[in-house]
Design a protein around this motif. Sequence first.
Motif, PDB file in Angstrom:
ATOM      1  N   PRO A 153     -86.940 -52.533 -57.161  1.00  0.00           N
ATOM      2  CA  PRO A 153     -86.533 -53.675 -56.339  1.00  0.00           C
ATOM      3  C   PRO A 153     -87.688 -54.287 -55.547  1.00  0.00           C
ATOM      4  O   PRO A 153     -87.791 -55.506 -55.425  1.00  0.00           O
ATOM      5  CB  PRO A 153     -85.469 -53.090 -55.399  1.00  0.00           C
ATOM      6  N   ALA A 154     -88.576 -53.461 -55.016  1.00  0.00           N
ATOM      7  CA  ALA A 154     -89.709 -53.980 -54.250  1.00  0.00           C
ATOM      8  C   ALA A 154     -90.670 -54.744 -55.163  1.00  0.00           C
ATOM      9  O   ALA A 154     -91.212 -55.784 -54.766  1.00  0.00           O
ATOM     10  CB  ALA A 154     -90.439 -52.843 -53.544  1.00  0.00           C
ATOM     11  N   ALA A 155     -90.862 -54.269 -56.385  1.00  0.00           N
ATOM     12  CA  ALA A 155     -91.737 -54.958 -57.338  1.00  0.00           C
ATOM     13  C   ALA A 155     -91.179 -56.327 -57.705  1.00  0.00           C
ATOM     14  O   ALA A 155     -91.939 -57.297 -57.850  1.00  0.00           O
ATOM     15  CB  ALA A 155     -91.919 -54.106 -58.587  1.00  0.00           C
ATOM     16  N   LYS A 156     -89.854 -56.429 -57.825  1.00  0.00           N
ATOM     17  CA  LYS A 156     -89.233 -57.728 -58.133  1.00  0.00           C
ATOM     18  C   LYS A 156     -89.476 -58.727 -57.002  1.00  0.00           C
ATOM     19  O   LYS A 156     -89.760 -59.898 -57.247  1.00  0.00           O
ATOM     20  CB  LYS A 156     -87.734 -57.559 -58.377  1.00  0.00           C
ATOM     21  N   VAL A 157     -89.366 -58.270 -55.766  1.00  0.00           N
ATOM     22  CA  VAL A 157     -89.618 -59.147 -54.620  1.00  0.00           C
ATOM     23  C   VAL A 157     -91.084 -59.561 -54.606  1.00  0.00           C
ATOM     24  O   VAL A 157     -91.402 -60.737 -54.395  1.00  0.00           O
ATOM     25  CB  VAL A 157     -89.223 -58.464 -53.290  1.00  0.00           C
ATOM     26  N   LEU A 158     -91.978 -58.613 -54.842  1.00  0.00           N
ATOM     27  CA  LEU A 158     -93.409 -58.910 -54.848  1.00  0.00           C
ATOM     28  C   LEU A 158     -93.739 -60.004 -55.860  1.00  0.00           C
ATOM     29  O   LEU A 158     -94.542 -60.889 -55.583  1.00  0.00           O
ATOM     30  CB  LEU A 158     -94.209 -57.645 -55.153  1.00  0.00           C
ATOM     31  N   ASP A 159     -93.088 -59.970 -57.016  1.00  0.00           N
ATOM     32  CA  ASP A 159     -93.327 -60.968 -58.067  1.00  0.00           C
ATOM     33  C   ASP A 159     -92.908 -62.371 -57.661  1.00  0.00           C
ATOM     34  O   ASP A 159     -93.402 -63.351 -58.226  1.00  0.00           O
ATOM     35  CB  ASP A 159     -92.601 -60.579 -59.357  1.00  0.00           C
ATOM     36  N   THR A 160     -92.001 -62.502 -56.711  1.00  0.00           N
ATOM     37  CA  THR A 160     -91.489 -63.822 -56.319  1.00  0.00           C
ATOM     38  C   THR A 160     -92.193 -64.409 -55.098  1.00  0.00           C
ATOM     39  O   THR A 160     -91.933 -65.555 -54.737  1.00  0.00           O
ATOM     40  CB  THR A 160     -89.979 -63.760 -56.022  1.00  0.00           C
ATOM     41  N   LEU A 161     -93.069 -63.639 -54.458  1.00  0.00           N
ATOM     42  CA  LEU A 161     -93.714 -64.101 -53.228  1.00  0.00           C
ATOM     43  C   LEU A 161     -94.789 -65.145 -53.512  1.00  0.00           C
ATOM     44  O   LEU A 161     -95.459 -65.097 -54.545  1.00  0.00           O
ATOM     45  CB  LEU A 161     -94.375 -62.919 -52.506  1.00  0.00           C
ATOM     46  N   PRO A 162     -94.980 -66.077 -52.570  1.00  0.00           N
ATOM     47  CA  PRO A 162     -96.121 -66.984 -52.694  1.00  0.00           C
ATOM     48  C   PRO A 162     -97.425 -66.172 -52.574  1.00  0.00           C
ATOM     49  O   PRO A 162     -97.435 -65.069 -52.022  1.00  0.00           O
ATOM     50  CB  PRO A 162     -95.959 -67.951 -51.523  1.00  0.00           C
ATOM     51  N   GLU A 163     -98.507 -66.738 -53.072  1.00  0.00           N
ATOM     52  CA  GLU A 163     -99.769 -66.010 -53.140  1.00  0.00           C
ATOM     53  C   GLU A 163    -100.236 -65.499 -51.780  1.00  0.00           C
ATOM     54  O   GLU A 163    -100.679 -64.347 -51.661  1.00  0.00           O
ATOM     55  CB  GLU A 163    -100.847 -66.894 -53.763  1.00  0.00           C
ATOM     56  N   HIS A 164    -100.120 -66.316 -50.739  1.00  0.00           N
ATOM     57  CA  HIS A 164    -100.590 -65.871 -49.424  1.00  0.00           C
ATOM     58  C   HIS A 164     -99.757 -64.705 -48.889  1.00  0.00           C
ATOM     59  O   HIS A 164    -100.276 -63.822 -48.217  1.00  0.00           O
ATOM     60  CB  HIS A 164    -100.620 -67.033 -48.419  1.00  0.00           C
ATOM     61  N   ALA A 165     -98.471 -64.679 -49.220  1.00  0.00           N
ATOM     62  CA  ALA A 165     -97.619 -63.575 -48.785  1.00  0.00           C
ATOM     63  C   ALA A 165     -97.962 -62.299 -49.548  1.00  0.00           C
ATOM     64  O   ALA A 165     -98.001 -61.205 -48.971  1.00  0.00           O
ATOM     65  CB  ALA A 165     -96.149 -63.937 -48.981  1.00  0.00           C
ATOM     66  N   GLU A 166     -98.236 -62.441 -50.845  1.00  0.00           N
ATOM     67  CA  GLU A 166     -98.627 -61.274 -51.640  1.00  0.00           C
ATOM     68  C   GLU A 166     -99.949 -60.702 -51.126  1.00  0.00           C
ATOM     69  O   GLU A 166    -100.125 -59.483 -51.053  1.00  0.00           O
ATOM     70  CB  GLU A 166     -98.746 -61.640 -53.113  1.00  0.00           C
ATOM     71  N   ASP A 167    -100.877 -61.581 -50.756  1.00  0.00           N
ATOM     72  CA  ASP A 167    -102.144 -61.117 -50.182  1.00  0.00           C
ATOM     73  C   ASP A 167    -101.903 -60.325 -48.900  1.00  0.00           C
ATOM     74  O   ASP A 167    -102.550 -59.293 -48.654  1.00  0.00           O
ATOM     75  CB  ASP A 167    -103.072 -62.296 -49.883  1.00  0.00           C
ATOM     76  N   THR A 168    -100.953 -60.780 -48.097  1.00  0.00           N
ATOM     77  CA  THR A 168    -100.616 -60.078 -46.855  1.00  0.00           C
ATOM     78  C   THR A 168    -100.019 -58.711 -47.159  1.00  0.00           C
ATOM     79  O   THR A 168    -100.326 -57.727 -46.486  1.00  0.00           O
ATOM     80  CB  THR A 168     -99.645 -60.921 -45.995  1.00  0.00           C
ATOM     81  N   VAL A 169     -99.162 -58.638 -48.182  1.00  0.00           N
ATOM     82  CA  VAL A 169     -98.587 -57.350 -48.594  1.00  0.00           C
ATOM     83  C   VAL A 169     -99.712 -56.367 -48.897  1.00  0.00           C
ATOM     84  O   VAL A 169     -99.716 -55.235 -48.409  1.00  0.00           O
ATOM     85  CB  VAL A 169     -97.666 -57.511 -49.826  1.00  0.00           C
ATOM     86  N   TRP A 170    -100.689 -56.798 -49.684  1.00  0.00           N
ATOM     87  CA  TRP A 170    -101.779 -55.896 -50.072  1.00  0.00           C
ATOM     88  C   TRP A 170    -102.657 -55.530 -48.882  1.00  0.00           C
ATOM     89  O   TRP A 170    -103.148 -54.394 -48.791  1.00  0.00           O
ATOM     90  CB  TRP A 170    -102.580 -56.479 -51.227  1.00  0.00           C
ATOM     91  N   ASP A 171    -102.846 -56.460 -47.950  1.00  0.00           N
ATOM     92  CA  ASP A 171    -103.617 -56.144 -46.741  1.00  0.00           C
ATOM     93  C   ASP A 171    -102.918 -55.064 -45.916  1.00  0.00           C
ATOM     94  O   ASP A 171    -103.548 -54.117 -45.436  1.00  0.00           O
ATOM     95  CB  ASP A 171    -103.836 -57.389 -45.888  1.00  0.00           C
ATOM     96  N   VAL A 172    -101.614 -55.209 -45.757  1.00  0.00           N
ATOM     97  CA  VAL A 172    -100.839 -54.214 -45.003  1.00  0.00           C
ATOM     98  C   VAL A 172    -100.866 -52.875 -45.729  1.00  0.00           C
ATOM     99  O   VAL A 172    -101.041 -51.813 -45.115  1.00  0.00           O
ATOM    100  CB  VAL A 172     -99.391 -54.701 -44.780  1.00  0.00           C
ATOM    101  N   LEU A 173    -100.722 -52.902 -47.045  1.00  0.00           N
ATOM    102  CA  LEU A 173    -100.721 -51.652 -47.808  1.00  0.00           C
ATOM    103  C   LEU A 173    -102.092 -50.980 -47.808  1.00  0.00           C
ATOM    104  O   LEU A 173    -102.176 -49.749 -47.845  1.00  0.00           O
ATOM    105  CB  LEU A 173    -100.226 -51.889 -49.228  1.00  0.00           C
ATOM    106  N   ASP A 174    -103.157 -51.759 -47.752  1.00  0.00           N
ATOM    107  CA  ASP A 174    -104.489 -51.162 -47.617  1.00  0.00           C
ATOM    108  C   ASP A 174    -104.584 -50.367 -46.317  1.00  0.00           C
ATOM    109  O   ASP A 174    -105.105 -49.246 -46.289  1.00  0.00           O
ATOM    110  CB  ASP A 174    -105.581 -52.235 -47.650  1.00  0.00           C
ATOM    111  N   ALA A 175    -104.076 -50.949 -45.236  1.00  0.00           N
ATOM    112  CA  ALA A 175    -104.078 -50.253 -43.948  1.00  0.00           C
ATOM    113  C   ALA A 175    -103.176 -49.017 -43.993  1.00  0.00           C
ATOM    114  O   ALA A 175    -103.536 -47.953 -43.492  1.00  0.00           O
ATOM    115  CB  ALA A 175    -103.622 -51.199 -42.833  1.00  0.00           C
ATOM    116  N   ALA A 176    -102.008 -49.151 -44.615  1.00  0.00           N
ATOM    117  CA  ALA A 176    -101.078 -48.025 -44.705  1.00  0.00           C
ATOM    118  C   ALA A 176    -101.640 -46.907 -45.581  1.00  0.00           C
ATOM    119  O   ALA A 176    -101.454 -45.727 -45.276  1.00  0.00           O
ATOM    120  CB  ALA A 176     -99.730 -48.502 -45.257  1.00  0.00           C
ATOM    121  N   ALA A 177    -102.331 -47.250 -46.655  1.00  0.00           N
ATOM    122  CA  ALA A 177    -102.902 -46.237 -47.543  1.00  0.00           C
ATOM    123  C   ALA A 177    -103.996 -45.439 -46.837  1.00  0.00           C
ATOM    124  O   ALA A 177    -104.175 -44.253 -47.092  1.00  0.00           O
ATOM    125  CB  ALA A 177    -103.449 -46.892 -48.806  1.00  0.00           C
TER     126      ALA A 177
END
Length: 87
Positions: free
Chosen positions: A14-38
């Motif tokens: 389900p999270a991957a499906k949402v990620l696929d629908t996000l605008p590019e700037h939102a997807e970039d934010t997801v990866w920035d947050v996940l970099d910090a979380a990782a």
Amino acid sequence: MTAQQPYAVRFSAPAAKVLDTLPEHAEDTVWDVLDAAAADPWGFGQFNADDPEGEDVRYASVGQLSLTYWVNRPLNRLTVLNVVWLG
């Protein structure tokens, strides 16, 4: 003492499906947050602070973006359970 490697990131279906629908700037934010979380999985708040056994389920919220992830300690992995973009 050796520095620990960042946690690998996986997405639930389900999270991957949402990620696929996000605008590019939102997807970039997801990866920035996940970099910090990782790098520091417990740097974000516990999803339910009243659940003493749920310390590995974390909630990261930045602006219009919220992620819920589970820290799988034995596999050194984060699993993104939910992505919410209010944009």
